[in-house]
Design a protein around this motif. Structure first.
Motif, PDB file in Angstrom:
ATOM      1  N   SER A 332      15.781  28.178  63.506  1.00 59.55           N
ATOM      2  CA  SER A 332      14.913  28.043  64.682  1.00 59.55           C
ATOM      3  C   SER A 332      15.673  27.906  66.002  1.00 59.55           C
ATOM      4  O   SER A 332      15.069  27.741  67.053  1.00 59.55           O
ATOM      5  N   THR A 333      16.985  28.028  65.950  1.00 63.15           N
ATOM      6  CA  THR A 333      17.775  27.944  67.189  1.00 63.15           C
ATOM      7  C   THR A 333      17.602  29.235  67.997  1.00 63.15           C
ATOM      8  O   THR A 333      17.623  30.319  67.418  1.00 63.15           O
ATOM      9  N   PRO A 334      17.461  29.146  69.320  1.00 62.34           N
ATOM     10  CA  PRO A 334      17.399  30.377  70.121  1.00 62.34           C
ATOM     11  C   PRO A 334      18.715  31.154  70.025  1.00 62.34           C
ATOM     12  O   PRO A 334      19.786  30.563  70.142  1.00 62.34           O
ATOM     13  N   VAL A 335      18.613  32.448  69.791  1.00 61.65           N
ATOM     14  CA  VAL A 335      19.819  33.286  69.718  1.00 61.65           C
ATOM     15  C   VAL A 335      19.578  34.593  70.472  1.00 61.65           C
ATOM     16  O   VAL A 335      18.442  35.029  70.646  1.00 61.65           O
ATOM     17  N   SER A 336      20.656  35.211  70.888  1.00 63.66           N
ATOM     18  CA  SER A 336      20.589  36.529  71.530  1.00 63.66           C
ATOM     19  C   SER A 336      20.973  37.598  70.517  1.00 63.66           C
ATOM     20  O   SER A 336      21.885  37.398  69.706  1.00 63.66           O
ATOM     21  N   THR A 337      20.330  38.757  70.602  1.00 59.04           N
ATOM     22  CA  THR A 337      20.721  39.850  69.705  1.00 59.04           C
ATOM     23  C   THR A 337      22.115  40.379  70.058  1.00 59.04           C
ATOM     24  O   THR A 337      22.674  41.155  69.298  1.00 59.04           O
ATOM     25  N   LEU A 338      22.664  39.953  71.185  1.00 56.14           N
ATOM     26  CA  LEU A 338      24.068  40.307  71.484  1.00 56.14           C
ATOM     27  C   LEU A 338      24.995  39.736  70.415  1.00 56.14           C
ATOM     28  O   LEU A 338      26.138  40.169  70.283  1.00 56.14           O
ATOM     29  N   GLY A 339      24.503  38.761  69.663  1.00 56.07           N
ATOM     30  CA  GLY A 339      25.326  38.153  68.620  1.00 56.07           C
ATOM     31  C   GLY A 339      25.371  38.951  67.324  1.00 56.07           C
ATOM     32  O   GLY A 339      26.127  38.612  66.407  1.00 56.07           O
ATOM     33  N   LEU A 340      24.578  40.006  67.232  1.00 56.88           N
ATOM     34  CA  LEU A 340      24.542  40.736  65.953  1.00 56.88           C
ATOM     35  C   LEU A 340      25.890  41.373  65.618  1.00 56.88           C
ATOM     36  O   LEU A 340      26.355  41.301  64.473  1.00 56.88           O
ATOM     37  N   LEU A 341      26.524  41.984  66.605  1.00 53.55           N
ATOM     38  CA  LEU A 341      27.814  42.643  66.332  1.00 53.55           C
ATOM     39  C   LEU A 341      28.888  41.646  65.896  1.00 53.55           C
ATOM     40  O   LEU A 341      29.521  41.847  64.848  1.00 53.55           O
ATOM     41  N   PRO A 342      29.128  40.581  66.657  1.00 53.73           N
ATOM     42  CA  PRO A 342      30.157  39.637  66.184  1.00 53.73           C
ATOM     43  C   PRO A 342      29.829  39.024  64.831  1.00 53.73           C
ATOM     44  O   PRO A 342      30.738  38.769  64.038  1.00 53.73           O
ATOM     45  N   THR A 343      28.542  38.833  64.544  1.00 53.23           N
ATOM     46  CA  THR A 343      28.156  38.284  63.242  1.00 53.23           C
ATOM     47  C   THR A 343      28.535  39.252  62.124  1.00 53.23           C
ATOM     48  O   THR A 343      29.144  38.859  61.117  1.00 53.23           O
ATOM     49  N   CYS A 344      28.167  40.506  62.304  1.00 54.70           N
ATOM     50  CA  CYS A 344      28.464  41.496  61.256  1.00 54.70           C
ATOM     51  C   CYS A 344      29.959  41.779  61.186  1.00 54.70           C
ATOM     52  O   CYS A 344      30.498  42.032  60.100  1.00 54.70           O
ATOM     53  N   ALA A 345      30.637  41.731  62.334  1.00 57.33           N
ATOM     54  CA  ALA A 345      32.091  41.918  62.331  1.00 57.33           C
ATOM     55  C   ALA A 345      32.750  40.805  61.518  1.00 57.33           C
ATOM     56  O   ALA A 345      33.685  41.047  60.741  1.00 57.33           O
ATOM     57  N   ALA A 346      32.233  39.593  61.680  1.00 54.88           N
ATOM     58  CA  ALA A 346      32.789  38.469  60.918  1.00 54.88           C
ATOM     59  C   ALA A 346      32.513  38.645  59.429  1.00 54.88           C
ATOM     60  O   ALA A 346      33.396  38.423  58.591  1.00 54.88           O
ATOM     61  N   LEU A 347      31.297  39.054  59.097  1.00 56.60           N
ATOM     62  CA  LEU A 347      30.953  39.250  57.678  1.00 56.60           C
ATOM     63  C   LEU A 347      31.814  40.339  57.047  1.00 56.60           C
ATOM     64  O   LEU A 347      32.107  40.300  55.857  1.00 56.60           O
ATOM     65  N   ALA A 348      32.203  41.322  57.869  1.00 62.28           N
ATOM     66  CA  ALA A 348      33.014  42.420  57.342  1.00 62.28           C
ATOM     67  C   ALA A 348      34.510  42.118  57.447  1.00 62.28           C
ATOM     68  O   ALA A 348      35.340  42.917  57.016  1.00 62.28           O
ATOM     69  N   GLY A 349      34.842  40.973  58.045  1.00 61.91           N
ATOM     70  CA  GLY A 349      36.251  40.595  58.166  1.00 61.91           C
ATOM     71  C   GLY A 349      37.041  41.526  59.054  1.00 61.91           C
ATOM     72  O   GLY A 349      38.208  41.817  58.801  1.00 61.91           O
ATOM     73  N   LEU A 350      36.429  42.019  60.109  1.00 59.65           N
ATOM     74  CA  LEU A 350      37.149  42.920  61.005  1.00 59.65           C
ATOM     75  C   LEU A 350      38.183  42.141  61.812  1.00 59.65           C
ATOM     76  O   LEU A 350      37.911  41.053  62.302  1.00 59.65           O
ATOM     77  N   ALA A 351      39.346  42.724  61.945  1.00 62.40           N
ATOM     78  CA  ALA A 351      40.414  42.078  62.715  1.00 62.40           C
ATOM     79  C   ALA A 351      40.555  42.782  64.060  1.00 62.40           C
ATOM     80  O   ALA A 351      39.927  43.799  64.312  1.00 62.40           O
ATOM     81  N   ASP A 352      41.384  42.235  64.920  1.00 63.66           N
ATOM     82  CA  ASP A 352      41.720  42.857  66.209  1.00 63.66           C
ATOM     83  C   ASP A 352      40.498  43.161  67.051  1.00 63.66           C
ATOM     84  O   ASP A 352      40.344  44.244  67.607  1.00 63.66           O
TER      85      ASP A 352
END
Ligand code: ZN
Length: 465
Positions: A332-352
């Motif tokens: 229920s925390t307010p979030v921005s959809t701008l966070g979708l990329l960093p979230t998925c990048a983290a889940l995929a373990g992207l570096a650099d």
């Protein structure tokens, strides 16, 4: 209005008038808070997984999809059985906000995790400067195959949104009057089948809930009484807008029935895509995100469409995130959809990863403010923090304040009686304006020849949203 916001406004308005961009500094606490919001959390694990074991990442973006018209967000009409089923195995963000209430800036924000005005995406021919790093480029650099299916001119190669995609399918860009969701699914399923050893980043964009509102035979929603008013399925938006002064509750109800029919039609098509995804051996390693670029107005403020307001009907969007190995949960925390990329990048373990990406939505930590913007019909900026929402009109230098828990439909402006809260949110907004929204690269415009312009006109795109 606080001094900090007045100061930030001068700069934004200068940029809005296309004057020279000047570098600025901001050392205030609010600026530091905004900088923290933007700083990428360094989410890459110590040893990023090899490409072969990284998850597939599927983004489904539905144009013009209001959160409150889905069953998983409380709608009582059966508009979304497929998304509701996905929600039962996903993280459901109950308070997700887009970064802008129309397609180009909102999708640009999703693809880059940057504020749309920083990208220079402010009008219908704005083009993403090539210097920006997109989601597709990040995933491609990590060994992903990158594919997209889009169905609206405003998130097409015209805007440079094909940047980084190996395959960018635009065959379903067919104007406002044609139903395209089954075609979008067909192309996406076709792309899924082109398996190779690489993991997949797939971006799928559906368009049907956008006007014109069609009525689909398989998904009729009719009230108990026969409707005899001026609203008809498939009406041109300009015609509907002309009707606004005379529209009453039964007319808006009829419009919402048509809109719901489009939502249900799109949901069924998404269901077919989800079925194809579930049938793949890689399903247990597949992250699926579903969101929207913005919502839609149906007379809440005596207007229709989207783009020029920042009230909930225009900026509240669904956000479902299916993460393998993680159960369903409602957040229920307010979030921005701008966070979708960093979230998925983290889940995929992207570096650099480049700096200044939005926030990983799964990162632990205190809630952070969300910011939204539009330059259509005015220069509006919103800040949402907890239950408070500020909408600042930078042209008239006035602010409105709403309490979203006590007043979820944003009817009672509390700015006059809650000056300290207005000042607090204006301070946050000033910090964000100072560090997050200045164009870093020269804004670009799509160059179109006469044939391209004529094609866009024939599909109704120019002058649309
Ligand atoms: Zn849109």
């Amino acid at each position: 209005m606080t001094g900090a916001l007045r100061w930030a406004i001068v700069s934004v308005m200068q940029r809005t008038r296309a004057s020279r961009i000047s570098p600025r500094r901001c050392g205030s606490r609010a600026a530091l808070a905004a900088a923290a919001l933007l700083a990428f959390p360094g989410c890459a694990p110590e040893a990023p997984p090899a490409a072969a074991v990284r998850p597939d990442v599927i983004w489904i973006v539905v144009d013009t999809l209001r959160r409150d018209r889905l069953g998983c967000y409380g709608h009582t009409r059966a508009t979304s059985p497929e998304l509701d089923a996905l929600a039962r195995e996903a993280l459901v963000f109950e308070r997700a906000y887009t970064s802008a209430p129309w397609t180009t800036p909102a999708v640009g924000g999703l693809l880059t995790a940057q504020a749309p005005s920083a990208l220079g995406l402010v009008h219908e021919r704005s083009r993403l400067p090539a210097e920006w790093t997109t989601a597709a480029e990040l995933f491609a650099q990590a060994g992903y195959r990158t594919s997209a299916v889009v169905s609206h001119s405003f998130c097409s190669s015209l805007q440079g949104f094909d940047q980084g995609f190996e395959v960018f399918d635009e065959t379903n860009v067919r104007g406002y009057a044609e139903a395209t969701s089954p075609g979008v699914t067909a192309r996406a399923v076709e792309l899924l089948a082109r398996e190779d050893e690489r993991p997949l980043f797939l971006f799928v964009h559906y368009f049907d809930p956008h006007f014109a509102y069609l009525e689909h035979e398989a998904h009729p929603f009719r009230g108990p009484r026969a409707y005899a008013g001026p609203v008809r399925p498939g009406q041109r938006f300009e015609e509907l807008e002309r009707l606004v002064p005379s529209l009453g509750e039964p007319d808006y109800e009829r419009l919402l029935e048509l809109y719901d029919s489009e939502v249900a039609f799109t949901d069924a098509a998404i269901g077919k895509l989800l079925q194809a995804l579930r049938a793949r051996p890689r399903w247990e390693r597949t992250v699926v995100a579903v969101t929207a670029d913005h919502g839609e107005e149906f007379g809440e403020r005596r207007s229709l469409g989207h783009g020029s307001t920042l009230f909930g009907e225009a900026i509240d969007v669904p956000l479902l995130l299916r993460v393998p190995g993680r159960g369903a949960e409602r957040l229920s925390t307010p979030v921005s959809t701008l966070g979708l990329l960093p979230t998925c990048a983290a889940l995929a373990g992207l570096a650099d990863l480049p700096a200044q990406l939005g926030r990983d939505l799964l990162r632990a930590g205190p809630p952070e403010p969300v910011f939204v913007e539009t330059n259509q019909g005015g220069v509006l900026r919103a800040a949402i923090d907890g239950s408070s929402k500020l909408i600042a009109d930078l042209a008239t230098r006035s602010s409105r304040l709403y309490h979203l828990r006590l007043d979820p439909h944003e009817r009672a402006d509390r700015a006059a009686s809650h000056a300290a809260e207005v000042a607090r949110l204006e301070e946050l907004l000033a910090g964000w304006l100072a560090v997050a929204t200045e164009p870093r690269f020269t804004p670009e415009e799509a160059q179109l020849d006469e044939a391209a312009l004529e094609r866009l006109r024939s599909l109704g795109y120019l002058g649309g949203r």
